[in-house]
Design an enzyme around this catalytic site. Structure first.
Site, PDB file in Angstrom:
ATOM      1  N   ASN A 114      43.296  39.007  33.402  1.00 14.45           N
ATOM      2  CA  ASN A 114      43.978  37.875  34.013  1.00 14.45           C
ATOM      3  C   ASN A 114      43.180  36.579  34.016  1.00 14.45           C
ATOM      4  O   ASN A 114      43.749  35.503  34.211  1.00 14.45           O
ATOM      5  CB  ASN A 114      44.335  38.321  35.447  1.00 14.45           C
ATOM      6  CG  ASN A 114      44.634  37.173  36.372  1.00 14.45           C
ATOM      7  OD1 ASN A 114      45.727  36.619  36.312  1.00 14.45           O
ATOM      8  ND2 ASN A 114      43.656  36.788  37.194  1.00 14.45           N
TER       9      ASN A 114
ATOM     10  N   TYR B  39      47.114  25.791  25.421  1.00 17.01           N
ATOM     11  CA  TYR B  39      47.467  26.738  26.494  1.00 17.01           C
ATOM     12  C   TYR B  39      48.663  27.592  26.047  1.00 17.01           C
ATOM     13  O   TYR B  39      48.646  28.826  26.173  1.00 17.01           O
ATOM     14  CB  TYR B  39      47.765  25.979  27.792  1.00 17.01           C
ATOM     15  CG  TYR B  39      47.930  26.868  29.004  1.00 17.01           C
ATOM     16  CD1 TYR B  39      46.815  27.397  29.651  1.00 17.01           C
ATOM     17  CD2 TYR B  39      49.184  27.194  29.498  1.00 17.01           C
ATOM     18  CE1 TYR B  39      46.961  28.231  30.761  1.00 17.01           C
ATOM     19  CE2 TYR B  39      49.348  28.011  30.606  1.00 17.01           C
ATOM     20  CZ  TYR B  39      48.233  28.527  31.237  1.00 17.01           C
ATOM     21  OH  TYR B  39      48.381  29.349  32.337  1.00 17.01           O
TER      22      TYR B  39
ATOM     23  N   ILE C  19      52.655  29.297  40.344  1.00 14.95           N
ATOM     24  CA  ILE C  19      52.120  30.104  41.448  1.00 14.95           C
ATOM     25  C   ILE C  19      51.074  29.273  42.189  1.00 14.95           C
ATOM     26  O   ILE C  19      50.222  28.621  41.565  1.00 14.95           O
ATOM     27  CB  ILE C  19      51.482  31.408  40.913  1.00 14.95           C
ATOM     28  CG1 ILE C  19      52.423  32.140  39.922  1.00 14.95           C
ATOM     29  CG2 ILE C  19      51.095  32.327  42.073  1.00 14.95           C
ATOM     30  CD1 ILE C  19      53.765  32.568  40.468  1.00 14.95           C
TER      31      ILE C  19
ATOM     32  N   THR D 122      48.046  28.491  43.475  1.00 16.17           N
ATOM     33  CA  THR D 122      46.641  28.917  43.360  1.00 16.17           C
ATOM     34  C   THR D 122      45.777  27.672  43.150  1.00 16.17           C
ATOM     35  O   THR D 122      46.295  26.584  42.885  1.00 16.17           O
ATOM     36  CB  THR D 122      46.429  29.827  42.119  1.00 16.17           C
ATOM     37  OG1 THR D 122      46.584  29.018  40.938  1.00 16.17           O
ATOM     38  CG2 THR D 122      47.395  30.985  42.072  1.00 16.17           C
TER      39      THR D 122
HETATM   40  P1  NAD Z   1      42.449  30.369  39.276  1.00  8.48           P
HETATM   41  O1  NAD Z   1      41.750  29.202  38.645  1.00  8.48           O
HETATM   42  O2  NAD Z   1      42.759  30.344  40.705  1.00  8.48           O
HETATM   43  O3  NAD Z   1      41.645  31.710  38.934  1.00  8.48           O
HETATM   44  C1  NAD Z   1      41.168  31.986  37.640  1.00  8.48           C
HETATM   45  C2  NAD Z   1      39.890  32.787  37.739  1.00  8.48           C
HETATM   46  O4  NAD Z   1      39.434  33.085  36.408  1.00  8.48           O
HETATM   47  C3  NAD Z   1      38.749  32.033  38.434  1.00  8.48           C
HETATM   48  O5  NAD Z   1      38.198  32.803  39.480  1.00  8.48           O
HETATM   49  C4  NAD Z   1      37.757  31.790  37.318  1.00  8.48           C
HETATM   50  O6  NAD Z   1      36.394  31.763  37.752  1.00  8.48           O
HETATM   51  C5  NAD Z   1      38.027  32.963  36.394  1.00  8.48           C
HETATM   52  N1  NAD Z   1      37.509  32.714  35.047  1.00  8.48           N
HETATM   53  C6  NAD Z   1      37.662  31.572  34.308  1.00  8.48           C
HETATM   54  N2  NAD Z   1      36.962  31.678  33.170  1.00  8.48           N
HETATM   55  C7  NAD Z   1      36.379  32.898  33.163  1.00  8.48           C
HETATM   56  C8  NAD Z   1      35.513  33.577  32.257  1.00  8.48           C
HETATM   57  N3  NAD Z   1      35.140  33.015  31.093  1.00  8.48           N
HETATM   58  N4  NAD Z   1      35.093  34.819  32.574  1.00  8.48           N
HETATM   59  C9  NAD Z   1      35.469  35.398  33.740  1.00  8.48           C
HETATM   60  N5  NAD Z   1      36.250  34.793  34.642  1.00  8.48           N
HETATM   61  C10 NAD Z   1      36.712  33.560  34.366  1.00  8.48           C
HETATM   62  O7  NAD Z   1      43.803  30.543  38.418  1.00  8.48           O
HETATM   63  P2  NAD Z   1      45.122  31.414  38.681  1.00  8.48           P
HETATM   64  O8  NAD Z   1      46.220  30.461  38.898  1.00  8.48           O
HETATM   65  O9  NAD Z   1      44.880  32.520  39.620  1.00  8.48           O
HETATM   66  O10 NAD Z   1      45.332  31.972  37.198  1.00  8.48           O
HETATM   67  C11 NAD Z   1      45.110  33.308  36.836  1.00  8.48           C
HETATM   68  C12 NAD Z   1      45.810  33.542  35.511  1.00  8.48           C
HETATM   69  O11 NAD Z   1      47.201  33.286  35.645  1.00  8.48           O
HETATM   70  C13 NAD Z   1      45.324  32.629  34.373  1.00  8.48           C
HETATM   71  O12 NAD Z   1      45.283  33.373  33.172  1.00  8.48           O
HETATM   72  C14 NAD Z   1      46.420  31.581  34.299  1.00  8.48           C
HETATM   73  O13 NAD Z   1      46.488  30.990  33.015  1.00  8.48           O
HETATM   74  C15 NAD Z   1      47.634  32.410  34.625  1.00  8.48           C
HETATM   75  N6  NAD Z   1      48.800  31.683  35.124  1.00  8.48           N
HETATM   76  C16 NAD Z   1      48.726  30.965  36.273  1.00  8.48           C
HETATM   77  C17 NAD Z   1      49.872  30.315  36.721  1.00  8.48           C
HETATM   78  C18 NAD Z   1      49.881  29.511  37.987  1.00  8.48           C
HETATM   79  O14 NAD Z   1      50.898  28.820  38.228  1.00  8.48           O
HETATM   80  N7  NAD Z   1      48.863  29.556  38.827  1.00  8.48           N
HETATM   81  C19 NAD Z   1      51.064  30.406  36.005  1.00  8.48           C
HETATM   82  C20 NAD Z   1      51.088  31.163  34.835  1.00  8.48           C
HETATM   83  C21 NAD Z   1      49.943  31.809  34.408  1.00  8.48           C
END
Ligand code: NAD
Length: 258
Positions: free
Chosen positions: A95, A161, A194, A196
């Site tokens: 994730n 992205y 979401i 976050t």
């Molecule tokens: P977030 O930024 O709150 O959390 C992401 C986490 O990934 C962070 O803790 C970060 O330190 C970690 N991370 C980043 N690079 C890394 C690396 N190289 N190695 C290990 N860890 C790493 O983001 P989120 O919103 O919780 O997103 C989680 C996933 O969901 C992502 O893949 C994002 O693209 C996807 N996503 C999020 C949304 C949204 O609306 N928030 C929507 C669709 C998809």
């Protein structure tokens, strides 16, 4: 585990990347609440420590794995530690991800392109490569990879992205086909908007920014990280036992009209 009872992960082991924040944290905690031992993986030590403290505070078991998911050696070491510590791997949620600054394609630098593809897509390949080795030895396992609404829908200003997230869907489907007869299921999840820290950065965390993005959601609100966690737990459980090769959209209806 029954397919109709509440989902129970007692005695199971879950591996979650991006566990230090947002969706990954909520899912790591949800797995622990359901009884799993959780290998919590993130590059950010502070966020990861907070997640592990929350799991241990409620009496759960968690392993802290500081790891850069773009590096194969790091990923392999994290998975080796998981199996050394907990003995097996039942569920993996790949994730970790980062956002792209909104920019038209011709303005995007090569470095940004490479970084987004490495963190969001190469990481999924690396995680699955070493997880599947373990799951093949066991003859079982379930993997969910985080894609996005941007994995099913083109969005202006998001070429790298979108490329990474469409790629997650494609890689998940190919892996699902390749290992379907080996007891390993692979699915992608495509969250809508979401609430976050990633979305806070994306919107500038202002009332106006939040209202602009909420206006894209038919349900009139952002999703909660726990609402993604619930779907991931279901997909990895026996209740989802006939689901593989699927990209599950969980988005409050955002993409229903396309
Ligand atoms: P977030 O930024 O709150 O959390 C992401 C986490 O990934 C962070 O803790 C970060 O330190 C970690 N991370 C980043 N690079 C890394 C690396 N190289 N190695 C290990 N860890 C790493 O983001 P989120 O919103 O919780 O997103 C989680 C996933 O969901 C992502 O893949 C994002 O693209 C996807 N996503 C999020 C949304 C949204 O609306 N928030 C929507 C669709 C998809």
């Amino acid at each position: 585990m029954s397919t109709t009872a509440a989902i129970d992960y007692t005695g199971k082991v879950a591996f979650v990347t991006g566990a230090g924040s947002g969706i990954g944290r909520a899912t790591a905690i949800a797995f622990a609440k359901a009884g799993a031992s959780v290998a919590a993986v993130d590059i950010g030590e502070k966020g990861l420590a907070e997640t592990v403290a929350q799991i241990e505070g409620m009496g759960g078991k968690a392993l802290t794995l500081v790891c850069d998911v773009t590096k194969g050696a790091d990923v392999k070491a994290a998975l080796d530690r998981t199996v050394e510590t907990f003995g097996r791997l039942d569920a993996a949620f790949n994730n970790a991800g980062i956002e792209q600054p909104a920019q038209p394609l011709a303005d995007l630098s090569e470095d940004v392109w490479d970084r987004i593809i490495a963190v969001n897509l190469k990481s999924v390949f690396l995680c699955m490569k070493y997880q599947i080795e373990i799951m093949l030895r066991q003859g079982s396992g379930a993997i969910v990879n985080t894609s996005s609404g941007a994995g099913v829908l083109a969005i202006r200003g998001q070429s790298s992205y979108c490329a990474s997230k469409f790629g997650v869907v494609a890689t998940s489907k190919v892996a699902a086909l390749e290992y379907a007869d080996k007891g390993i299921r692979v699915n992608a999840i495509c969250p809508g908007i979401i609430d976050t820290p990633m979305i806070a950065r994306y919107t500038g965390d202002t009332d106006e920014g939040r209202a602009r993005i909420i206006s894209q959601e038919p349900v009139g609100r952002m999703g909660r990280p726990e609402e993604i966690a619930g779907t991931v737990l279901w997909l990895c459980s026996e209740a989802g036992g006939f689901v593989t090769g699927h990209a599950m959209v969980v988005d409050g209806g955002q993409t229903a009209g396309i």
